[in-house]
Scaffold this motif. Structure first.
Motif, PDB file in Angstrom:
ATOM      1  N   TRP A 200      -2.673   6.521   5.560  1.00 22.28           N
ATOM      2  CA  TRP A 200      -1.688   5.638   6.181  1.00 22.28           C
ATOM      3  C   TRP A 200      -0.324   6.304   6.173  1.00 22.28           C
ATOM      4  O   TRP A 200       0.548   5.960   6.954  1.00 22.28           O
TER       5      TRP A 200
ATOM      6  N   ILE B 287     -10.806   1.468  11.288  1.00 20.65           N
ATOM      7  CA  ILE B 287     -11.093   0.071  10.987  1.00 20.65           C
ATOM      8  C   ILE B 287     -10.786  -0.756  12.240  1.00 20.65           C
ATOM      9  O   ILE B 287     -10.058  -0.281  13.118  1.00 20.65           O
TER      10      ILE B 287
ATOM     11  N   SER C 236      -2.441  -5.145   2.559  1.00 22.29           N
ATOM     12  CA  SER C 236      -3.141  -4.076   3.271  1.00 22.29           C
ATOM     13  C   SER C 236      -4.625  -4.381   3.366  1.00 22.29           C
ATOM     14  O   SER C 236      -5.197  -5.033   2.492  1.00 22.29           O
ATOM     15  N   PHE C 237      -5.232  -3.882   4.437  1.00 21.24           N
ATOM     16  CA  PHE C 237      -6.639  -4.158   4.720  1.00 21.24           C
ATOM     17  C   PHE C 237      -7.527  -3.850   3.521  1.00 21.24           C
ATOM     18  O   PHE C 237      -8.382  -4.644   3.145  1.00 21.24           O
ATOM     19  N   GLY C 238      -7.298  -2.707   2.898  1.00 24.27           N
ATOM     20  CA  GLY C 238      -8.166  -2.261   1.806  1.00 24.27           C
ATOM     21  C   GLY C 238      -8.049  -3.088   0.531  1.00 24.27           C
ATOM     22  O   GLY C 238      -8.796  -2.880  -0.414  1.00 24.27           O
TER      23      GLY C 238
ATOM     24  N   PHE D 166      -7.323   5.176   9.852  1.00 27.19           N
ATOM     25  CA  PHE D 166      -8.746   5.003   9.548  1.00 27.19           C
ATOM     26  C   PHE D 166      -9.403   4.180  10.657  1.00 27.19           C
ATOM     27  O   PHE D 166      -8.775   3.271  11.192  1.00 27.19           O
TER      28      PHE D 166
ATOM     29  N   VAL E 196       0.824  -1.210   0.000  1.00 30.49           N
ATOM     30  CA  VAL E 196       0.000   0.000   0.000  1.00 30.49           C
ATOM     31  C   VAL E 196       0.858   1.261   0.000  1.00 30.49           C
ATOM     32  O   VAL E 196       0.467   2.292  -0.525  1.00 30.49           O
TER      33      VAL E 196
ATOM     34  N   ASN F 161     -11.289  -6.793  -0.690  1.00 25.96           N
ATOM     35  CA  ASN F 161     -12.293  -7.057  -1.719  1.00 25.96           C
ATOM     36  C   ASN F 161     -11.693  -7.249  -3.106  1.00 25.96           C
ATOM     37  O   ASN F 161     -12.090  -8.180  -3.808  1.00 25.96           O
TER      38      ASN F 161
ATOM     39  N   GLU G  39      -5.629   1.760  -2.243  1.00 19.73           N
ATOM     40  CA  GLU G  39      -6.693   0.825  -1.898  1.00 19.73           C
ATOM     41  C   GLU G  39      -7.913   1.203  -2.717  1.00 19.73           C
ATOM     42  O   GLU G  39      -8.354   2.337  -2.692  1.00 19.73           O
ATOM     43  N   GLY G  40      -8.457   0.265  -3.463  1.00 19.46           N
ATOM     44  CA  GLY G  40      -9.605   0.567  -4.310  1.00 19.46           C
ATOM     45  C   GLY G  40      -9.486  -0.115  -5.656  1.00 19.46           C
ATOM     46  O   GLY G  40      -8.791  -1.119  -5.782  1.00 19.46           O
TER      47      GLY G  40
ATOM     48  N   GLY H  52      -7.251  -8.939   6.754  1.00 14.38           N
ATOM     49  CA  GLY H  52      -8.663  -8.919   6.368  1.00 14.38           C
ATOM     50  C   GLY H  52      -9.508  -9.879   7.184  1.00 14.38           C
ATOM     51  O   GLY H  52      -9.010 -10.562   8.084  1.00 14.38           O
TER      52      GLY H  52
END
Lengths: 366, 304
Positions: free
Chosen positions: A204, A173, A106-108, A171, A46, A111, A83-84, A130
């Motif tokens: 971050w 989370i 990374s968490f993002g 963030f 990330v 998905n 992230e995205g 995750g």
């Protein structure tokens, strides 16, 4: 000419053998798809590898893994992936380029990784931090950083004179929320009036903003700075103001020799070695692991020499007890911000609740 | 609110405003000459890493700032060669420069990750908060104010400034009168690069005395937005930069005090939103639209 014919013959034989054996392989457990001589491992980061924090730690682990496995592994990485939607493109590209295993760190990326994992059933995916995975070929791995936060909280609670810590957070989370809670709980065990003021910087990695946030907290009476963002900027600010601080994800002593008390270090290398080896020998299975101090995945950097002996001893005790499995910071009684008891005396917060944590303990100002 | 806190807030606001102001001043001059250089972020990063490297190796932060200035100018020269002499598309080249600067700074900065250096801090340290506010900041803060004044005077009152503006408004007319359009644009681009480099060094030498990849974290884009926000006027640029610095600082201070004024996402979008609003307001107010130099972004082809 003869050689050519022979090689054709051999190729035909190999083809026949493969055609014969493949239905048998399919009939076996679908996840174990046989070993490999060489594995291509790809990493998605990330931040930049030079952030000296989260991504730096993952990249150090990648290099350490590559060194340990030698020519049996070939690693690649893509850094600074937002992230995205971009992450999905990057992960798909890596899978397309023939990666056998992709670590999304990374968490993002969760998905995007799930989406790509469904499209590439033969590629193994590993997602850090995750809570959801695509079935069959995606693993989740995480480290119990909150155990380290409890060590930091203990030091903060004992050393703070104002009883107020500034927490620079990225963030809201669960990963970050549980860190804030563990830190505050540990500090309040030592000093029941201790308060943690959280400032969200919504990034971050933004050194200038992290530094400004630290300065804002320091000017409002915090004398401890801790962070869940990735740059060393906040501890530099703490050093300048004569406060104490903790490194993030790597030993940041060089940035603030006096302020830096200790740091939580992520040791991803053993995990990466294990997982790539599993792909090599064909034993890779999807799993969901959450390793901590007990497994050597979360360690503390050496304590600052200037730390008082009793503080050192108390911090070391939290570490030792956690490592031995006798200490869990999330053991009741735990009261929330509203003063209501969330976790009764003696009970522990189960992992699935921790991973969904969206409430703050008493003493957190956010 | 104690006096110390007020002073801390004002100093932080000036600190957040200074690099934006310096970079935006450079870009303003570039745009006034009719060239659009979107590579500010890249030039800032190269300035930041050059400044850190020189400051670390020599131990003299002021030398670092000078090196940042030169490095920024040097890399902007590449932009000038491509867009002015070779007439490459300015927008595309500028974007390429931003990406190039990010990569090159990371490469050049690799040996400097994880170390810190002397801060280019105040020359004299004051205990009294008022004196500290007035005289106790980094020299770059004062330099930025002087530069604003100088750029304003140059554009408004000097003959050379008038020529530069003429080149930006109508390069053909300026050429017809006999002004060296390309030479003037080269100089403007070099000045813009030098300012961006200097602004970058504010991060690696003053605010966070270290080098880390992408240290400026997108401030270069805010600087470009600020130029539009200020409708190409140095005075408004000063106002805009300080206003923005103040809003960032107040937001963090409010959060540190335990309440949030805005959602953080809103704050990240604020400079761009403000720019759009200002553009809309100016367009509504006057027929002659945005004050943008008429030849902004248009390549100059001498018709000789």
């Amino acid at each position: 000419m003869f050689d050519l014919k022979r090689s054709r013959l051999l190729a035909a034989a190999a083809f026949t053998a493969a055609a014969l054996s493949s239905p048998i392989a399919l009939a076996q457990d679908g996840a174990a798809s046989g070993g490999k001589d060489k594995v291509k491992a790809a990493f998605v980061y990330v931040g930049p590898v030079g952030d000296f924090g989260w991504t730096y730690a993952h990249d150090q682990a990648r290099q350490c893994m590559a060194e340990k496995l030698g020519d049996r592994v070939e690693t690649t990485f893509v850094e600074s992936v937002p992230e995205g939607p971009d992450a999905e493109r990057v992960i798909r590209q890596l899978a397309q380029d023939g990666a056998d295993i992709v670590f999304a760190t990374s968490f993002g990326f969760m998905n995007p990784t799930i989406k790509v994992a469904r499209q590439f059933p033969d590629v193994k995916f590993e997602h850090a931090t995750g809570y959801q995975a695509a079935p069959g070929n995606m693993s989740l791995y995480n480290a119990r950083f909150y155990q380290g936060r409890a060590v930091l909280g203990t030091i903060a609670g004992m050393m703070s004179e104002s009883g107020k810590a500034g927490y620079i957070a990225s963030f809201p989370i669960p990963e970050v929320v549980m860190g804030i809670n563990a830190f505050t709980l540990a500090a309040r065990k030592v000093n029941p009036d201790f308060e943690t003021q959280v400032v969200w910087v919504n990034s971050w990695y933004d050194p200038a903003k992290e530094a400004d946030a630290a300065n804002a907290l320091l000017s409002q009476g915090a004398d401890v700075i801790t962070q869940h963002t990735d740059s060393p900027a906040p501890i530099q600010a703490a050093q300048k103001a004569g406060a104490i601080a903790f490194g993030q994800a790597s030993d940041m002593t060089s940035f603030a020799p006096e302020a830096h008390m200790t740091a939580i270090i992520d040791e991803w290398c053993p995990y990466y070695v294990k997982r790539v080896e599993a792909v090599l020998d064909g034993s890779w299975e999807p799993q969901n692991v959450w390793l901590g101090m007990e497994d050597g995945e979360v360690v503390m950097s050496p304590f600052n020499e200037a730390m008082p002996e009793d503080v050192k001893a108390a911090a070391q005790k939290v570490y030792d007890d956690t490592k031995a499995g006798n200490y869990d910071i999330f053991t009741g009684p735990i009261t929330d911000q509203a003063g209501e008891v969330r976790i009764p005396e003696g009970e522990e917060i189960p992992d699935e609740d921790l991973l969904k944590m969206d409430w703050y303990v008493e003493g957190v100002k956010s | 609110m104690s006096l110390d806190l007020v002073v801390a807030i004002l100093m932080a606001a000036a600190g957040a405003a200074t690099p934006l102001l310096i970079a935006a001043l450079g870009e303003l001059v570039v745009e006034k000459s009719g060239v659009l250089n979107l590579g500010v972020e890249g030039m800032m990063l190269i300035g930041a890493v050059a400044g850190f490297a020189v400051s670390y190796t020599t131990g003299v932060p002021a030398l670092g700032a000078v090196a940042a200035l030169l490095a920024g100018a040097l890399v902007s020269l590449v932009f000038a060669l491509l867009t002015l002499s070779l007439m490459a598309n300015q927008v595309a080249t500028g974007l390429a420069l931003a990406i190039f600067g990010t990569g090159v700074s990371a490469l050049a900065g690799a040996p400097f990750v994880g170390i810190t250096t002397t801060t280019l801090g105040p020359l004299v340290a004051f205990d009294d908060p008022i004196l500290r506010l007035l005289f106790g900041q980094s020299p770059l803060v004062y330099l930025a104010l002087l530069l604003t004044l100088a750029v304003w005077w140059f554009l408004k009152h000097s003959r050379q400034g008038l020529i530069l503006r003429a080149v930006g408004e109508s390069s053909d007319a300026a050429h017809a009168i006999g002004y060296p359009v390309l030479k003037i644009r080269y100089l403007a681009v070099l000045f813009g690069g030098a300012m961006a480099g200097l602004a970058g060094s504010y991060y690696s030498l003053v605010l966070t005395p270290m080098w880390a990849e992408r240290l400026t974290a997108g401030r270069g884009w805010i600087a470009i937005a600020l130029v539009v926000f200020a409708s190409w006027k140095p005075g408004r640029l000063l106002l805009g930069a300080y206003l923005f610095g103040f809003v960032i600082t107040m937001e963090l201070q409010a959060k540190a005090a335990g309440f949030a004024l805005f959602a953080p996402e809103f704050l990240s979008a604020l400079p761009y939103l403000a720019t759009i609003v200002v553009l809309a307001v100016i367009s509504l107010g006057r027929r002659n639209a945005t004050h943008a130099p008429a030849c902004l972004g248009k390549p100059f082809r001498p018709a000789v």
